[in-house]
Enzyme design. Structure first.
Site, short mmCIF file in Angstrom:
data_model
loop_
_atom_site.label_atom_id
_atom_site.label_comp_id
_atom_site.label_asym_id
_atom_site.label_seq_id
_atom_site.Cartn_x
_atom_site.Cartn_y
_atom_site.Cartn_z
N GLU B 283 0.82 -1.21 0.00
CA GLU B 283 0.00 0.00 0.00
C GLU B 283 0.86 1.26 0.00
O GLU B 283 0.41 2.33 -0.41
CB GLU B 283 -0.94 -0.02 1.22
CG GLU B 283 -2.19 0.79 1.01
CD GLU B 283 -3.25 0.53 2.07
OE1 GLU B 283 -2.88 0.37 3.25
OE2 GLU B 283 -4.44 0.50 1.72
N HIS B 304 7.20 -27.09 0.65
CA HIS B 304 6.32 -28.11 0.05
C HIS B 304 5.20 -27.48 -0.77
O HIS B 304 4.29 -28.18 -1.19
CB HIS B 304 5.72 -28.99 1.14
CG HIS B 304 6.75 -29.74 1.90
ND1 HIS B 304 7.07 -31.04 1.64
CD2 HIS B 304 7.58 -29.36 2.92
CE1 HIS B 304 8.03 -31.44 2.46
NE2 HIS B 304 8.35 -30.44 3.25
N LYS B 418 -14.20 2.11 -2.62
CA LYS B 418 -15.11 2.46 -1.52
C LYS B 418 -16.30 3.26 -2.03
O LYS B 418 -17.44 3.04 -1.63
CB LYS B 418 -14.35 3.27 -0.45
CG LYS B 418 -13.32 2.48 0.32
CD LYS B 418 -12.66 3.36 1.39
CE LYS B 418 -11.38 2.70 1.91
NZ LYS B 418 -10.61 3.58 2.80
#
Lengths: 429, 429
Positions: B283, B304, B418
């Site tokens: 960010e 793995h 938003k």
């Protein structure tokens, strides 16, 4: 009946998002290659090949798996799954969609001394069971966890009762886990020899822990079978979501430089599913300099962590958003509180309304910024849907690997690290 | 006294790993730019600038934070932290190193109806408290969680007692959280106005939840202060790990195409720390087309899952491995069991020996494959070390941002999403 999932790749096309997307021409080559690969694979699967997905239609083994689960449930409050990578991630993904697990299923995959101390402090060892999973039977982490925990469990419970609280899943034949199981009188379930670890979720590897968490394992297989059938029956690539997804993904890599692939569901319960996919894709396709890097994300949380980078950082990613119907679900925001707080837009909406608006808004926002986004809509988040998504992504991964000419089923490079660790341990003996 | 952490970037250099690494020439430009940026920033910090890290030396506010924690502890078995991104990730990272948390601290950051149902089913609401965190006081997720959960808690506990189990952390001045807190008679702790959310971990935002988990918050600050001092006192860039780290990272991006940066500790307790860092880096630096993509990993588990891709996939990543001294720690593998199983190399070793060998082996393996790897050795994983690592990475992130000419402290692109979500909710009223 509504389909379990649908896929929409329009948000990856230049017509929708502009220069950041694919032209029809840029996609056509990848479509043709994907279709060739898929065509051959489809014939193979129809004859029972690719057992990792063919197993979806099997039902005769489910009773035995459920019986083992019931016996463990009768004796244990907690069951620890000892396994790493393919031996744990799929099971963890399935367990995460359980609503009220009758057994607390824990996953221990790291020989971290602090984790083991926390584990011992947080459980009643006399009511704790264990599933030891390693296809080869030689995984050092799993063996170490088994050899340090089992003796204490046997002390607590008595070694006579061990068959009621411990089980191993490994390949037939002599291997370290088999030898330990024989010494301890622990029953062994066969790990399918023809299914690699990271593709094993639809076998007992995924289904036994899931059954302990209260998941209807027949539904997982049924969802998987439905998705397999839907992909197998498609008459052209637009009707085969797994093949089209592979084509779009590689076309975006080749023509747009999308070196990373972000998988972002809007459901907390799918966070472990994304980590399962992360291994599946990375370990299958990351070979000979090929492949893209999978990135796990979660909506809406990562709107507050990663979305700034996704929208305005380098344009080097493809996005897959997994959505679910959320409108009207969840608790209601009391209108008088919202009015008092001065946030009228939330008044009378539910938590699900907000999360639902956010998944749509993020897709719109990515498209508006010219970032390629694929949308996968799931009718509901449950064991059936998870089985379907798992088959979709196994088929997509294998298709993409064959398109690039890499073997989807091996992982040769990781042996180097294992050998080095073993050598270091031998040196310090 | 041994240092809290040391950094070794030799594994990023061509002398060590060959063509995949940096030549001294390729690094020299970035070193010069980083040093200029750091020089200016150091003077600023010495005068109390960059309050996110300057706060490390503050002690007079700790008693008040601890008092609030003690009061919550006296009344609650579980405390839910409602906050998202910077309001939760740092606190979660601190809580994860707690050994025996006196309070079960939960983090709710998604308005996911299923998560809320699971939360309600798993706690005793009459012994549950709540910390509501939003710097602006207007975060939709946090407000929605607060408005749907608080009424039920007040029903269970009685609204008179609310000051004993709920607290808000937000900026002074009128905002939605302030108005709700006033209506409910919930005490408010000021969120520092001059510290952005994702940099706020050393304030009450991180420290109050940490104190509830039993973390010694003075140690967090002390570790942070020690790391700050170590970086401030370096007389050249080789003695300033944060500045050198930023230089290496951007030089690898610019000369080697390392578009991704993998942070991989060998300690389960640092998994949430890596997610904290993932927001901090993404960010802050992901702007105007700039930045690299942070990837969280965990050893040994991701050997793995991801190591195949890291070693043999595209050469487009820088790796940072965080190691700890592990030899001799943890439970002993009984030699007779190892002999019986046929895995002599584990006989007589501990779980820590294995994990320790694996962290060294992975670094060697990455170097042998020509992949750039930085090693950060931490003396121990505890609150002090975590404070130190947090300051290191805050300084490194800000240095890298200034080197690229982006503002480390804003996040303009996320507002678009938003606004779209808000518009969708308004439409459906």
């Amino acid at each position: 009946m509504p389909e379990l999932y649908t896929q929409d790749v329009n948000g990856c096309m230049a017509d929708t998002i502009g220069d950041g997307g694919l032209t029809t021409d840029a996609l056509s080559g990848a479509r043709a290659v994907a279709w060739d690969v898929w065509h051959a694979m489809r014939d193979d699967i129809a004859e029972g090949g690719f057992p990792a997905v063919s197993i979806a239609s099997q039902v005769d083994d489910l009773v035995a798996i459920q019986d083992v689960a019931e016996n463990l449930m009768a004796h244990c409050d907690t069951v620890a799954v000892l396994g790493v990578g393919g031996s744990s991630l799929g099971a963890e993904a399935l367990c995460a969609v359980a609503l009220t697990p009758p057994v607390d299923v824990r996953f221990l995959n790291n020989p971290d001394p602090d984790t083991l101390a926390r584990f011992r402090a947080s459980v009643d060892l006399s009511r704790t069971g264990m599933i030891m999973v390693s296809k080869s039977g030689g995984t050092a982490e799993t063996l170490t966890l088994a050899m340090t925990l089992m003796p204490d469990l046997m002390t607590q419970r008595g070694s006579d009762a061990v068959a009621d609280y411990a089980v191993a899943i490994t390949e037939p034949g002599g291997n370290p886990i088999q030898r330990l199981a024989a010494r301890w009188n622990v029953p062994v379930i066969d790990h399918p020899t023809d299914i690699g670890g990271r593709y094993a979720v639809l076998s007992a590897v995924g289904l036994l822990p899931a059954a302990l968490a209260g998941i209807d394992i027949a539904s997982v297989r049924a969802g998987a079978a439905e998705a397999l059938e839907a992909n197998l029956s498609g008459e052209d690539i637009d009707a085969v979501p797994a093949a089209l997804g592979a084509a779009v993904s590689l076309a975006l890599l080749q023509s747009q430089g999308a070196k990373m692939s972000v998988l972002m569901p809007y459901a907390d319960a799918l966070a472990p599913f994304v980590r399962w996919h992360r291994q599946l894709w990375a370990e299958s396709i990351g070979k000979n300099g090929h492949g893209t890097t999978p990135i796990d994300a979660l909506g809406s949380v990562d709107q507050h962590s990663q979305l700034q980078l996704y929208l305005d950082g380098p344009d080097d990613k493809m996005f897959t958003i997994i959505t679910q119907p959320l409108a009207g679900r969840g608790d209601l925001v009391p209108p008088d509180l919202a009015a008092h707080a001065g946030i009228e837009f939330l008044a009378g909406h539910t938590t699900g309304d907000l999360l639902g608006a956010e998944q749509d808004a993020t897709i719109d926002s990515l498209c508006a910024h010219g970032r390629p986004v694929r949308r996968i809509d799931v009718a509901r988040i449950d064991p059936t849907a998870l089985g379907a998504l798992m088959v979709h992504f196994m088929l997509e991964t294998v298709t993409a690997c064959f398109m690039l000419g890499v073997d989807p089923f091996d992982q040769p490079a990781v042996d180097d690290g294992k050998e080095r660790a073993r050598a270091l341990l031998m040196e310090t003996k």
